[in-house]
Design an enzyme around this catalytic site. Structure first.
Site, PDB file in Angstrom:
ATOM      1  N   LYS A  99      43.766  24.925  53.370  1.00 33.51           N
ATOM      2  CA  LYS A  99      43.759  24.814  54.829  1.00 33.51           C
ATOM      3  C   LYS A  99      42.605  25.588  55.450  1.00 33.51           C
ATOM      4  O   LYS A  99      42.247  25.347  56.592  1.00 33.51           O
ATOM      5  CB  LYS A  99      45.097  25.206  55.421  1.00 33.51           C
ATOM      6  CG  LYS A  99      45.558  26.606  55.162  1.00 33.51           C
ATOM      7  CD  LYS A  99      46.983  26.730  55.697  1.00 33.51           C
ATOM      8  CE  LYS A  99      47.695  27.934  55.205  1.00 33.51           C
ATOM      9  NZ  LYS A  99      47.422  29.185  55.787  1.00 33.51           N
ATOM     10  N   THR A 153      42.299  34.449  49.691  1.00 37.52           N
ATOM     11  CA  THR A 153      42.295  35.823  50.203  1.00 37.52           C
ATOM     12  C   THR A 153      41.172  36.619  49.549  1.00 37.52           C
ATOM     13  O   THR A 153      40.433  37.345  50.214  1.00 37.52           O
ATOM     14  CB  THR A 153      43.657  36.494  49.885  1.00 37.52           C
ATOM     15  OG1 THR A 153      44.685  35.746  50.517  1.00 37.52           O
ATOM     16  CG2 THR A 153      43.700  37.923  50.374  1.00 37.52           C
ATOM     17  N   LYS A 182      35.037  45.236  48.885  1.00 37.91           N
ATOM     18  CA  LYS A 182      34.047  45.890  48.011  1.00 37.91           C
ATOM     19  C   LYS A 182      32.727  46.084  48.751  1.00 37.91           C
ATOM     20  O   LYS A 182      32.029  47.081  48.559  1.00 37.91           O
ATOM     21  CB  LYS A 182      33.783  45.091  46.723  1.00 37.91           C
ATOM     22  CG  LYS A 182      34.931  44.919  45.755  1.00 37.91           C
ATOM     23  CD  LYS A 182      35.806  46.071  45.444  1.00 37.91           C
ATOM     24  CE  LYS A 182      37.069  46.343  46.144  1.00 37.91           C
ATOM     25  NZ  LYS A 182      38.227  45.554  46.222  1.00 37.91           N
ATOM     26  N   THR A 231      49.245  28.782  46.060  1.00 35.33           N
ATOM     27  CA  THR A 231      49.111  29.045  47.492  1.00 35.33           C
ATOM     28  C   THR A 231      49.038  30.530  47.841  1.00 35.33           C
ATOM     29  O   THR A 231      48.964  30.888  49.021  1.00 35.33           O
ATOM     30  CB  THR A 231      50.270  28.373  48.259  1.00 35.33           C
ATOM     31  OG1 THR A 231      51.491  28.627  47.539  1.00 35.33           O
ATOM     32  CG2 THR A 231      50.069  26.872  48.354  1.00 35.33           C
ATOM     33  N   HIS A 240      23.809  56.074  24.275  1.00 36.99           N
ATOM     34  CA  HIS A 240      23.751  57.414  24.841  1.00 36.99           C
ATOM     35  C   HIS A 240      22.525  57.521  25.733  1.00 36.99           C
ATOM     36  O   HIS A 240      21.449  57.083  25.325  1.00 36.99           O
ATOM     37  CB  HIS A 240      23.656  58.456  23.724  1.00 36.99           C
ATOM     38  CG  HIS A 240      23.492  59.843  24.258  1.00 36.99           C
ATOM     39  ND1 HIS A 240      24.552  60.556  24.794  1.00 36.99           N
ATOM     40  CD2 HIS A 240      22.389  60.639  24.370  1.00 36.99           C
ATOM     41  CE1 HIS A 240      24.097  61.730  25.196  1.00 36.99           C
ATOM     42  NE2 HIS A 240      22.799  61.809  24.948  1.00 36.99           N
TER      43      HIS A 240
HETATM   44  P1  NAI Z   1      50.733  47.907  46.441  1.00 34.09           P
HETATM   45  O1  NAI Z   1      52.005  47.404  45.911  1.00 34.09           O
HETATM   46  O2  NAI Z   1      49.592  48.182  45.547  1.00 34.09           O
HETATM   47  O3  NAI Z   1      51.000  49.285  47.224  1.00 34.09           O
HETATM   48  C1  NAI Z   1      51.902  49.373  48.294  1.00 34.09           C
HETATM   49  C2  NAI Z   1      52.339  50.808  48.443  1.00 34.09           C
HETATM   50  O4  NAI Z   1      53.126  50.902  49.605  1.00 34.09           O
HETATM   51  C3  NAI Z   1      53.175  51.307  47.285  1.00 34.09           C
HETATM   52  O5  NAI Z   1      52.669  52.537  46.851  1.00 34.09           O
HETATM   53  C4  NAI Z   1      54.560  51.445  47.897  1.00 34.09           C
HETATM   54  O6  NAI Z   1      55.307  52.471  47.333  1.00 34.09           O
HETATM   55  C5  NAI Z   1      54.231  51.746  49.352  1.00 34.09           C
HETATM   56  N1  NAI Z   1      55.263  51.389  50.291  1.00 34.09           N
HETATM   57  C6  NAI Z   1      56.028  50.280  50.300  1.00 34.09           C
HETATM   58  N2  NAI Z   1      56.854  50.313  51.364  1.00 34.09           N
HETATM   59  C7  NAI Z   1      56.589  51.452  52.040  1.00 34.09           C
HETATM   60  C8  NAI Z   1      57.109  52.052  53.230  1.00 34.09           C
HETATM   61  N3  NAI Z   1      58.075  51.464  53.925  1.00 34.09           N
HETATM   62  N4  NAI Z   1      56.587  53.228  53.644  1.00 34.09           N
HETATM   63  C9  NAI Z   1      55.618  53.835  52.928  1.00 34.09           C
HETATM   64  N5  NAI Z   1      55.099  53.323  51.794  1.00 34.09           N
HETATM   65  C10 NAI Z   1      55.577  52.143  51.366  1.00 34.09           C
HETATM   66  O7  NAI Z   1      50.355  46.908  47.619  1.00 34.09           O
HETATM   67  P2  NAI Z   1      49.021  46.755  48.459  1.00 34.09           P
HETATM   68  O8  NAI Z   1      48.178  47.958  48.377  1.00 34.09           O
HETATM   69  O9  NAI Z   1      49.469  46.313  49.800  1.00 34.09           O
HETATM   70  O10 NAI Z   1      48.314  45.575  47.714  1.00 34.09           O
HETATM   71  C11 NAI Z   1      48.948  44.287  47.657  1.00 34.09           C
HETATM   72  C12 NAI Z   1      48.585  43.551  46.403  1.00 34.09           C
HETATM   73  O11 NAI Z   1      47.218  43.255  46.378  1.00 34.09           O
HETATM   74  C13 NAI Z   1      48.909  44.359  45.165  1.00 34.09           C
HETATM   75  O12 NAI Z   1      49.511  43.517  44.220  1.00 34.09           O
HETATM   76  C14 NAI Z   1      47.566  44.810  44.694  1.00 34.09           C
HETATM   77  O13 NAI Z   1      47.525  44.934  43.284  1.00 34.09           O
HETATM   78  C15 NAI Z   1      46.633  43.708  45.191  1.00 34.09           C
HETATM   79  N6  NAI Z   1      45.342  44.303  45.475  1.00 34.09           N
HETATM   80  C16 NAI Z   1      44.534  44.615  44.459  1.00 34.09           C
HETATM   81  C17 NAI Z   1      43.339  45.231  44.692  1.00 34.09           C
HETATM   82  C18 NAI Z   1      42.491  45.598  43.561  1.00 34.09           C
HETATM   83  O14 NAI Z   1      42.655  45.040  42.477  1.00 34.09           O
HETATM   84  N7  NAI Z   1      41.589  46.527  43.728  1.00 34.09           N
HETATM   85  C19 NAI Z   1      42.878  45.568  46.028  1.00 34.09           C
HETATM   86  C20 NAI Z   1      43.805  45.214  47.003  1.00 34.09           C
HETATM   87  C21 NAI Z   1      44.987  44.607  46.724  1.00 34.09           C
END
Ligand code: NAI
Length: 471
Positions: free
Chosen positions: A34, A41, A51, A144, A447
């Site tokens: 869409k 994302t 990044k 999706t 190295h």
């Molecule tokens: P995440 O699951 O990595 O982290 C969310 C954090 O929020 C956790 O530490 C959790 O304990 C905390 N949390 C949840 N509810 C809460 C609350 N009510 N109050 C306070 N803390 C709370 O999720 P995030 O950072 O939103 O990323 C989403 C997805 O996107 C993940 O699966 C992540 O792996 C992926 N992602 C990966 C990236 C990368 O590979 N560098 C970069 C950005 C996202």
């Protein structure tokens, strides 16, 4: 009605990779999204733009706080946020255009609009102008993706209380930014804005940040971010976020360690508490698509759903919501559709947080090994004892290798340090090939490189590291 061998619904990393593999195999393939541009994302509002901003803000931070150590003088260093955002968008444009080129090159039919599976093998695409087109697909792959999760007691108005979508495009630096959730998104975007001058406070309900990594890793990360001015409230629950009338600022109420009331003010609040699968309108309700208890699409090992000819991959199915996991599922799923032996090794999926220092991991952590009752040997090597890290002025952090206590088979690795994202693939490869810590330790490393710390950590598993006394 136009017919295809394969219709892919969703043009993110899982979908476009699957479509390309299908075309390579010789399947007549269509991809529907869409968005006007492919990339989902990840390319548009996730991995790539973040990044770009992480690099720009890191350069600024270096010029301001670290350059003098190198004898470099930048007087009155400042930045132009509009230009920073422009560069970010240019990176996104280049990559998304590249994808359009790849679709053409592979003769994949590209359709703009919202696709809905209305019957097995039958997809209706509703275009922006409201017109509809019906497609027939021998097989259909659902890819999706996901959208930011919300909190029940917090209204996201996308102005003051925002998701990562908006936090990647603020048109001015927030004075005070409260980030709810110290996971990948919160830490990366919190870093960006802290380096650019925001007073950043992070609220996390678990006892540590980046909880999928071991505590020794996250302690180093937290300390590094604190030294950049980021404040953390761990074991803290947000109870309410109220946006002030007219002035657009917010008051965030929270409970710290189950006891202390906390109130923070902020001109932006970023909610980064995870993501949820996005399936809105993709499959007609009466088809009864089966979901798991956790709301993901239920699939078997061939990525087949309960609807004949419908497959699902990427963020909508179980596993980490990571672009590269989706990509590999795209390839494996399509190969299985084509009768080949596609396969994803879920024990070898790297995970990176692109802060400075970066954090990267693969396979088992010490925590997980304990939980699963797997006896492991651990080798650790600090970057402070690595020549290249010192020359690079990047000493914080370490490499850690986990191997099976009996067989020495490499089971996991975690690295915190500059460029960890580019160091982790070595451990991923060894795991993929079923290699041992000794295999990694006996492999010649150039190295001076920071990768020598990974080799030393592997040697340290069997007390054979060279540069520091054995553990
Ligand atoms: P995440 O699951 O990595 O982290 C969310 C954090 O929020 C956790 O530490 C959790 O304990 C905390 N949390 C949840 N509810 C809460 C609350 N009510 N109050 C306070 N803390 C709370 O999720 P995030 O950072 O939103 O990323 C989403 C997805 O996107 C993940 O699966 C992540 O792996 C992926 N992602 C990966 C990236 C990368 O590979 N560098 C970069 C950005 C996202």
């Amino acid at each position: 009605m136009t017919s295809f061998d394969l219709i892919v619904l969703g043009g993110g990393p899982a979908g476009y990779t699957g479509a390309i593999r299908a075309a390579q195999i010789g399947l007549n393939t269509a991809i529907i999204d869409k968005r006007e541009v492919l990339g989902g994302t990840c390319l548009n509002i996730g991995c790539i733009p973040s990044k770009a901003l992480l690099l720009s803000s890191d350069h600024f931070h270096f010029a301001r706080h670290q350059a003098a150590r190198h004898g470099l003088k930048f007087e009155n260093v400042s930045f132009d946020l509009t230009q920073m955002m422009k560069r970010k968008q240019e990176v996104v444009r280049q990559l998304t255009q590249g994808l359009e080129f790849l679709m053409k090159k592979n003769r994949i039919t590209r359709l703009f609009g919202t696709g809905e599976l209305v019957a097995p093998g039958k997809v209706v695409v509703t275009k922006k102008d409201g017109t509809q087109e019906e497609l027939q697909g021998r097989d259909v792959v659902l890819a999706t993706g996901s959208v930011p999760a919300e909190l029940p007691n917090v209204t996201i108005d996308r102005q003051t209380v925002v998701t990562s979508d908006e936090a990647l495009s603020f048109n001015q630096v927030p004075k005070e930014l409260v980030v709810i959730g110290a996971g990948a998104i919160g830490l990366e975007l919190g870093s960006v804005w802290a380096r650019l001058g925001s007073k950043v406070t992070m609220i996390e309900f678990l006892p540590r940040i980046a909880a999928s990594f071991d505590p020794d890793v996250t302690q180093v990360l937290q300390k590094a971010l604190e030294s950049e001015g980021v404040k953390f409230h761990l074991e803290t629950t947000v109870t309410a976020v109220a946006v002030g009338n007219g002035n657009g600022t917010a008051k965030v109420d929270a409970i710290d360690k189950g006891k202390h009331k906390l109130q923070l003010s902020a001109d932006k609040v970023l909610v980064a508490v995870g993501r949820i699968p996005y399936l809105h309108g993709a499959v007609a309700k009466d088809l009864g698509l089966k979901l798991t208890e956790r709301g993901r699409v239920a699939v078997d090992k061939h990525y087949r759903t309960n609807i004949p000819g419908l497959y699902a991959i990427g963020d909508i199915v179980d596993g980490p919501m990571l672009a590269h996991k989706g990509e590999d599922e795209g390839v494996a799923c399509v190969e299985r559709i084509a009768g080949k032996a596609g396969h994803v090794n879920y024990d070898a999926i790297p995970n990176v947080i692109y802060t400075n220092p970066e954090v990267a991991g693969v396979g088992l952590t010490e925590d997980l090994a304990k939980q699963k009752g797997i006896a492991v040997k651990v080798g650790k090597f600090p970057f402070i004892a690595n020549g290249r890290a010192l020359a690079n002025d990047q000493p914080p952090g370490f490499a850690k290798i986990l191997a099976d206590a009996k067989t020495d088979r490499l089971l996991g690795a975690q690295i915190i340090g500059f460029g960890a994202s580019e160091l982790i693939p070595e451990a991923v490869t060894i795991i993929e090939f079923g290699g041992s810590a000794e295999d990694l330790g006996r492999t010649v490393h150039a190295h001076p490189t920071m990768s020598e710390a990974v080799k030393e950590a592997a040697l340290a598993v069997n007390n054979q590291a060279f540069s520091i006394p054995p553990r």
